[in-house]
Design an enzyme around this catalytic site. Sequence first.
Site, PDB file in Angstrom:
ATOM      1  N   HIS A 135       0.805  -1.220   0.000  1.00  0.00           N
ATOM      2  CA  HIS A 135       0.000   0.000   0.000  1.00  0.00           C
ATOM      3  C   HIS A 135       0.842   1.276   0.000  1.00  0.00           C
ATOM      4  O   HIS A 135       0.315   2.358   0.287  1.00  0.00           O
ATOM      5  CB  HIS A 135      -0.966   0.044   1.203  1.00  0.00           C
ATOM      6  CG  HIS A 135      -2.153  -0.866   1.079  1.00  0.00           C
ATOM      7  ND1 HIS A 135      -2.089  -2.215   1.287  1.00  0.00           N
ATOM      8  CD2 HIS A 135      -3.450  -0.610   0.763  1.00  0.00           C
ATOM      9  CE1 HIS A 135      -3.280  -2.758   1.128  1.00  0.00           C
ATOM     10  NE2 HIS A 135      -4.124  -1.820   0.799  1.00  0.00           N
ATOM     11  N   GLY A 186      -0.326  -2.477  -5.953  1.00  0.00           N
ATOM     12  CA  GLY A 186      -1.187  -3.556  -5.473  1.00  0.00           C
ATOM     13  C   GLY A 186      -2.606  -3.081  -5.253  1.00  0.00           C
ATOM     14  O   GLY A 186      -3.561  -3.813  -5.485  1.00  0.00           O
ATOM     15  N   HIS A 187      -2.737  -1.867  -4.796  1.00  0.00           N
ATOM     16  CA  HIS A 187      -4.052  -1.234  -4.649  1.00  0.00           C
ATOM     17  C   HIS A 187      -4.021   0.052  -5.453  1.00  0.00           C
ATOM     18  O   HIS A 187      -3.326   0.997  -5.101  1.00  0.00           O
ATOM     19  CB  HIS A 187      -4.345  -0.935  -3.175  1.00  0.00           C
ATOM     20  CG  HIS A 187      -5.765  -0.540  -2.889  1.00  0.00           C
ATOM     21  ND1 HIS A 187      -6.496   0.327  -3.678  1.00  0.00           N
ATOM     22  CD2 HIS A 187      -6.604  -0.905  -1.870  1.00  0.00           C
ATOM     23  CE1 HIS A 187      -7.715   0.476  -3.168  1.00  0.00           C
ATOM     24  NE2 HIS A 187      -7.807  -0.262  -2.074  1.00  0.00           N
ATOM     25  N   HIS A 258     -11.223  -7.232  -5.904  1.00  0.00           N
ATOM     26  CA  HIS A 258     -11.539  -6.224  -4.889  1.00  0.00           C
ATOM     27  C   HIS A 258     -12.251  -5.032  -5.539  1.00  0.00           C
ATOM     28  O   HIS A 258     -11.710  -4.380  -6.423  1.00  0.00           O
ATOM     29  CB  HIS A 258     -10.222  -5.797  -4.253  1.00  0.00           C
ATOM     30  CG  HIS A 258     -10.340  -4.927  -3.057  1.00  0.00           C
ATOM     31  ND1 HIS A 258     -10.380  -3.561  -3.135  1.00  0.00           N
ATOM     32  CD2 HIS A 258     -10.419  -5.233  -1.743  1.00  0.00           C
ATOM     33  CE1 HIS A 258     -10.463  -3.052  -1.913  1.00  0.00           C
ATOM     34  NE2 HIS A 258     -10.493  -4.048  -1.044  1.00  0.00           N
ATOM     35  N   GLU A 310     -13.553  -8.912  -0.546  1.00  0.00           N
ATOM     36  CA  GLU A 310     -14.269  -7.632  -0.754  1.00  0.00           C
ATOM     37  C   GLU A 310     -14.492  -7.426  -2.248  1.00  0.00           C
ATOM     38  O   GLU A 310     -14.159  -6.387  -2.812  1.00  0.00           O
ATOM     39  CB  GLU A 310     -13.447  -6.489  -0.144  1.00  0.00           C
ATOM     40  CG  GLU A 310     -13.034  -6.781   1.289  1.00  0.00           C
ATOM     41  CD  GLU A 310     -12.335  -5.624   1.992  1.00  0.00           C
ATOM     42  OE1 GLU A 310     -12.068  -4.618   1.346  1.00  0.00           O
ATOM     43  OE2 GLU A 310     -12.082  -5.742   3.203  1.00  0.00           O
ATOM     44  N   GLU A 326     -19.306  -2.072  -0.268  1.00  0.00           N
ATOM     45  CA  GLU A 326     -18.578  -1.153   0.607  1.00  0.00           C
ATOM     46  C   GLU A 326     -18.846   0.293   0.224  1.00  0.00           C
ATOM     47  O   GLU A 326     -18.931   0.629  -0.961  1.00  0.00           O
ATOM     48  CB  GLU A 326     -17.074  -1.475   0.487  1.00  0.00           C
ATOM     49  CG  GLU A 326     -16.208  -0.634   1.397  1.00  0.00           C
ATOM     50  CD  GLU A 326     -14.717  -0.957   1.231  1.00  0.00           C
ATOM     51  OE1 GLU A 326     -14.376  -2.034   0.699  1.00  0.00           O
ATOM     52  OE2 GLU A 326     -13.902  -0.108   1.623  1.00  0.00           O
ATOM     53  N   CYS A 328     -16.848   2.744   0.227  1.00  0.00           N
ATOM     54  CA  CYS A 328     -15.765   3.228  -0.642  1.00  0.00           C
ATOM     55  C   CYS A 328     -15.937   2.772  -2.088  1.00  0.00           C
ATOM     56  O   CYS A 328     -15.520   3.466  -3.012  1.00  0.00           O
ATOM     57  CB  CYS A 328     -14.406   2.723  -0.140  1.00  0.00           C
ATOM     58  SG  CYS A 328     -13.845   3.541   1.355  1.00  0.00           S
ATOM     59  N   CYS A 406     -11.156   3.132   6.085  1.00  0.00           N
ATOM     60  CA  CYS A 406     -11.112   3.800   4.786  1.00  0.00           C
ATOM     61  C   CYS A 406     -12.389   4.590   4.513  1.00  0.00           C
ATOM     62  O   CYS A 406     -12.352   5.659   3.901  1.00  0.00           O
ATOM     63  CB  CYS A 406     -10.892   2.779   3.677  1.00  0.00           C
ATOM     64  SG  CYS A 406     -11.988   1.370   3.769  1.00  0.00           S
ATOM     65  N   CYS A 407     -13.532   4.055   4.954  1.00  0.00           N
ATOM     66  CA  CYS A 407     -14.810   4.639   4.529  1.00  0.00           C
ATOM     67  C   CYS A 407     -15.120   6.001   5.156  1.00  0.00           C
ATOM     68  O   CYS A 407     -15.500   6.926   4.422  1.00  0.00           O
ATOM     69  CB  CYS A 407     -15.955   3.665   4.796  1.00  0.00           C
ATOM     70  SG  CYS A 407     -15.802   2.110   3.889  1.00  0.00           S
TER      71      CYS A 407
END
Lengths: 634, 634
Positions: A135, A186-187, A258, A310, A326, A328, A406-407
């Site tokens: 991340h 990766g994200h 994801h 997710e 989610e 997000c 995160c949200c």
Amino acid sequence: MAKEREISIKDVRVDDGFWNGRITNAVEKVVPYQWRVLNDREPGAVPSHAVQNFRIAAGLAEGEFGGFRFQDSDLAKWIEAASYSLLYKDSPEVREALEEIVGLIEKAQQPDGYLDTYFILAKPEERWKDIAHGHELYCAGHMLEAAVAYYQVAGSDRLLKVMEKTVALIRQTFGEDKGQISSYPGHEEIELALMKAYRATGKDEYKELAEYFIENRGSKPGFLEEPHFQDAQKNRWFGASYHQAHAKIRDQKTAEGHAVRAMYFFTGAADVALETGDPTLKAALEELWKNVTQRRMYVTGGVGSQGEGECFTIDYDLPNDTCYTETCAAIGLAMWALRMLRLEPKAEYADIMERALYNNVLSGIAQDGEHYFYVNPLQLKPDVARFRRDHQDVEPNRVKWFGCACCPPNITRTLCGLGSYIYTRRGDALYQHLYIGNEAQFDTAQGKAELRCTSSMPWEGKAQIAYSGPSGIELYLRIPEYAVDFQIEKDGQPVKFEACQGYARLCPQDGGTYTVTFAMPARYLQANPRVTEDCGKACVQRGPLVYCAEQADNGELLNAFTADLSQPLETSPSELFGGIVTVKASGTRPDLAQWESLYQPAGTGRVPAELRLQPYFLWNNRGEGEMLVWFNAR
Amino acid sequence: MAKEREISIKDVRVDDGFWNGRITNAVEKVVPYQWRVLNDREPGAVPSHAVQNFRIAAGLAEGEFGGFRFQDSDLAKWIEAASYSLLYKDSPEVREALEEIVGLIEKAQQPDGYLDTYFILAKPEERWKDIAHGHELYCAGHMLEAAVAYYQVAGSDRLLKVMEKTVALIRQTFGEDKGQISSYPGHEEIELALMKAYRATGKDEYKELAEYFIENRGSKPGFLEEPHFQDAQKNRWFGASYHQAHAKIRDQKTAEGHAVRAMYFFTGAADVALETGDPTLKAALEELWKNVTQRRMYVTGGVGSQGEGECFTIDYDLPNDTCYTETCAAIGLAMWALRMLRLEPKAEYADIMERALYNNVLSGIAQDGEHYFYVNPLQLKPDVARFRRDHQDVEPNRVKWFGCACCPPNITRTLCGLGSYIYTRRGDALYQHLYIGNEAQFDTAQGKAELRCTSSMPWEGKAQIAYSGPSGIELYLRIPEYAVDFQIEKDGQPVKFEACQGYARLCPQDGGTYTVTFAMPARYLQANPRVTEDCGKACVQRGPLVYCAEQADNGELLNAFTADLSQPLETSPSELFGGIVTVKASGTRPDLAQWESLYQPAGTGRVPAELRLQPYFLWNNRGEGEMLVWFNAR
């Protein structure tokens, strides 16, 4: 190309009956609340550690890194939100907090530009070693978005300068030259942030790096041979598709893995497609858009059918109770929709953007602004949610904060930055996608164009748009897919208009006020018969709002109700929540007095019944109870 | 007390149009097949190791223990099944295999009586240390059941002598005296086995130990302070209730935890209640029975709503696609029902016993006898089952064997031992619960009573029961809950009878033939409105058989069909599977041609449609595809 399509966050200020309260709440209450949480000063909230991590990294405190490895991103999203909040209230306290945290970030940054408190404090030797899950690029992306927001709204380039150094280090680290890492995040997240920075600064290096990450994604080996990835993918939910790295983007025909990652990826890719003008990238995104919105999206604009990973699952697999959806991810869908609108203004993108914002995004935050949903199911039975393993991600009630948070700041930055979702432009053609009251001004080739919109949405299909500015401007007003008898008047006279891809094309000359009116009766929707979980069911939508039934109004056993689709839905104003429109559905319920045993021959009596419905996003603001979006119907 | 209620496995021999083929298959094909599997000689099946473990423990082979720690029980269940099979075919090969394995067991047994190859070979120092999960008492229980079967049918007490020593060791090890372990089995089974041994031998020590385990269960600490248990219970599905150790039996009001464990526990408890005559224990079992069958049981007789913990969940929580409904649990429910019938002959117990046997038990085995279901869902979509995490226990197709292979030999012993489920007795009152053709003889106080039953069930409601024997015998014939116009004739003349708790009471004098006839029209069932997953749905049952729809007959999207409950169900004979009765339901389907998008306003056209249904237990014998028990209905 993008320049002429760019709208700055400062160009549009929301001023709207529906949204003002939410934005004021976000600005005056949520931003300070989240600042306390991020500083670990809010009793009852899970400790964040986010500010403290920077304090330690800056050498101003002692201790160990706390929280998830992507904890920096919570703070970055808050900086972005707090910056936007200055648009609505130029609070000295918020400015001071921003100055303070930017100062910490400056001190925490390593001499070579590296900036990630997890790896600085906890795993210095692991820097850039776990691209799949580290991340680092994700956090850098959010900090870059924060820097752009801070730069644009607060007018300070201090954080942007920090991030320039970080981006320079990333450019030096990643690439195809000898000694560089050929990989991709990766994200995903930094891609869209880089494109924001490019548009804000005009510096090509941002765009080039974004394009590299987008185009390189899915190439082998990338991070696919990293030991960390190899280890993680033993769990089937953490393979290449979890990261959208199973194929190059033009070979991805379905949204996989994801859901938040996928949405951020497609958003960044659309940003790149707008700049490069590559029709194959645009076509790939259109196909992915179709897959998501026609096969894998909940009626609330939620995406991600499963908690494990997710992730997206398979076409038409949309369980209502065990979904992930989610907050997000819905924000990501709205962000992607906005980019698709920039690429090509088609009302279907705006319809989905609005669907996500008014339903799955707004449901993520309580009316009090201090409680949040991560997962937004379309059906909840509290006792089942508490007990069953397949509901382990479903909270029966919003919570104050999350370990993985995160949200909450993502909603806050979305609320404070809502103005950026209302318009797009193509040079001197202005497109209004959302009927949200606002004041806007755009610099066009012909001079300054000013718009002032007042709106009765989402409760009534009525808006006024006052234009003043150059006479050569085209104004496109969206005709929502749910609008009936869509009409426009100018200064009291009906206006004839041409409909272009779902927009009414207007030539306002140098000024005048348009009144848009349309009916938006509450209506039953049904899902494609391939959606197993919705077969035999219906839900109610009115305007952009999906409705739901709650136990507070209807007692328990919501699933036992069967709507009679031949009966009209009854709409009425309600004093609930300071004034909303509720809907009543008519139908039948089983006569419970005739039921003691578990199974009986069919024919047990039913009694007439009504189901009182309220907007989905408001659920769980009146205590815990059952909730249902899709009910039985005949 | 139990003596006068006991029926030996040799007293009843099934001879029935429906079951003969299945029993012959079990006897001639499955018993030898499973012997090969247990000897690791069957290509394509997961290695069992079960016989090899005994060979190693006997000192006749070298190697390490293989398989699960409860692997011995697979072999024990096979010994029981193979013993029963001798009732139908006195096969020298089977007798030889039995002799061989009993010889190995004798050699494997330790001098002190201990017998468990896992602990003998792999963990000798851990003996009796992990009562919660060690399965030593569970394996001993199955081996004791095997010993009783082998003794009763083959006439050899060799294995019984082995188990006498093992039981003596257990009695010495467990108890309340100083130096003894005060506990109870982590997985119940030995209780019911001890009661079988008690009834077969009349030796009180078996009964006393069973009673001790039943009555001690739930007392603290038991195994609840064992480190193994403490460690396991960090996973919430493996707490005390997983083992039914959360309370003493009289304080258990709901069936909790691992469904097979619970069924075996209640079965053993009912055995004990019959012997002790304790009305409080009987009352506790009646309350648990009501909870299971009126709140927590699938219409197929399946129990266990969740894979994690293989457990009961909460009242009315009966998801059709993610259920566990293990074959062994349905067998356990049938076993428990039989004991409740012994305690008190009420037809509702027999109704449930029959429901479990004809549906969830039989579905566990393929028509070929060589493929098995562990999990028996009521709804399957193969692509969803393959993808989704919450379907990870659901196999889209029966498999040849399992690593954890409790179910296959359990079905085999049930098929070969089916005769024991047909009757119970109270002295000279004989109760026939199932209309399964058979020949039976019972020693009564008045002399030998002989019954010969021929039956057309489950396809037609017709059976003949010929009686010869003493004139003082009472014969009670069950009136099934689904029977319409239940009538009895004797030698061509209508018989008037008194109905007692669901049984027709007859006094056959010294002989005569009764003909029982009843209609059993296919009918729609509905579930209690508290069952969320079945709201708005119906299923079809005809006689004891629950029906289902398969893709092979109906194409895909079974869930999109809506039955019209006002239309009659159409029943017709079919040549499928050598002759069955199929049912057609009438209703509508959406017109797929009108569906491209994901959501549409209600009112999309539907077209008339039929759903062809077949007995549930036969599903997945014609290739992979969708399957559905509960379909939409109006």
